[in-house]
Design a protein around this motif. Structure first.
Motif, PDB file in Angstrom:
ATOM      1  N   LEU A  15      -5.123   6.236  -2.058  1.00  0.00           N
ATOM      2  CA  LEU A  15      -4.260   5.079  -1.639  1.00  0.00           C
ATOM      3  C   LEU A  15      -4.147   4.219  -2.744  1.00  0.00           C
ATOM      4  N   THR A  42      -0.921   1.592   5.257  1.00  0.00           N
ATOM      5  CA  THR A  42      -0.287   2.710   5.160  1.00  0.00           C
ATOM      6  C   THR A  42      -1.480   3.863   6.109  1.00  0.00           C
ATOM      7  N   GLN A  43      -0.813   4.539   6.867  1.00  0.00           N
ATOM      8  CA  GLN A  43      -1.399   5.501   7.651  1.00  0.00           C
ATOM      9  C   GLN A  43      -1.705   6.709   7.270  1.00  0.00           C
ATOM     10  N   GLU A  77       0.794  -1.260  -0.121  1.00  0.00           N
ATOM     11  CA  GLU A  77       0.112  -0.110   0.095  1.00  0.00           C
ATOM     12  C   GLU A  77       0.964   1.073  -0.046  1.00  0.00           C
ATOM     13  N   SER A  78       0.353   2.234  -0.636  1.00  0.00           N
ATOM     14  CA  SER A  78       1.147   3.497  -0.469  1.00  0.00           C
ATOM     15  C   SER A  78       0.141   4.683  -0.728  1.00  0.00           C
ATOM     16  N   GLY A 108      -0.727   7.033   1.683  1.00  0.00           N
ATOM     17  CA  GLY A 108      -1.055   7.659   2.759  1.00  0.00           C
ATOM     18  C   GLY A 108      -0.397   8.797   3.390  1.00  0.00           C
ATOM     19  N   LYS A 144      -4.868   3.408  10.166  1.00  0.00           N
ATOM     20  CA  LYS A 144      -3.983   2.429   9.090  1.00  0.00           C
ATOM     21  C   LYS A 144      -5.062   2.042   8.360  1.00  0.00           C
ATOM     22  N   CYS A 149      -2.780   0.170  -3.827  1.00  0.00           N
ATOM     23  CA  CYS A 149      -2.498  -1.154  -3.371  1.00  0.00           C
ATOM     24  C   CYS A 149      -1.997  -2.064  -4.641  1.00  0.00           C
TER      25      CYS A 149
END
Length: 120
Positions: free
Chosen positions: A19, A114-115, A5-6, A8, A92, A21
């Motif tokens: 986001l 990802t936060q 994941e990215s 955030g 998250k 995935c």
């Protein structure tokens, strides 16, 4: 199968994030991808899901009309566009992918998360 994941980050209330995935696909047939979130001290919560064919899309009531899930099968990537974010949506965010083997056994794989932090 690996999921990454990215996207955030920190955003002010009312803002937007997208986001991503991305999955290494493995050998089994993909069934669908889902997004979940977990806030501190709270249970894991379903956010949105999409079938691999894209025919079926489901959203949690709390995010309808604000979040959009989409996929790019060529890139093995599923996106979650989040608009009008609320402070209580700080969490998250995780994606998962369901896969099925030739014997119809279903497997579930998760990313590392990802936060997302929404502030005033």
């Amino acid at each position: 199968v690996q999921l990454v994941e990215s996207g955030g980050g920190s955003v002010q209330a009312g803002g937007s994030l997208r986001l991503s995935c991305t999955a290494s696909m493995g050998t089994f047939r993909s069934i669908g991808v889902g997004w979940f979130r977990q806030a501190p001290g709270k249970d894991l919560e379903f956010v949105a899901g999409v079938s691999w064919t894209g025919v079926s899309i489901v959203y949690a009531d709390s995010v309808k009309r604000r979040f959009t899930i989409s996929r790019d099968n060529a890139k093995s990537t599923v996106y979650l566009e989040m608009n009008s974010l609320k402070i209580e949506e700080t969490a998250k965010y995780y994606c998962n992918i369901r896969k099925r083997d030739p014997g119809s056994v279903t497997y579930l794989y998760w990313g590392q998360g990802t936060q997302v932090t929404v502030s005033t």
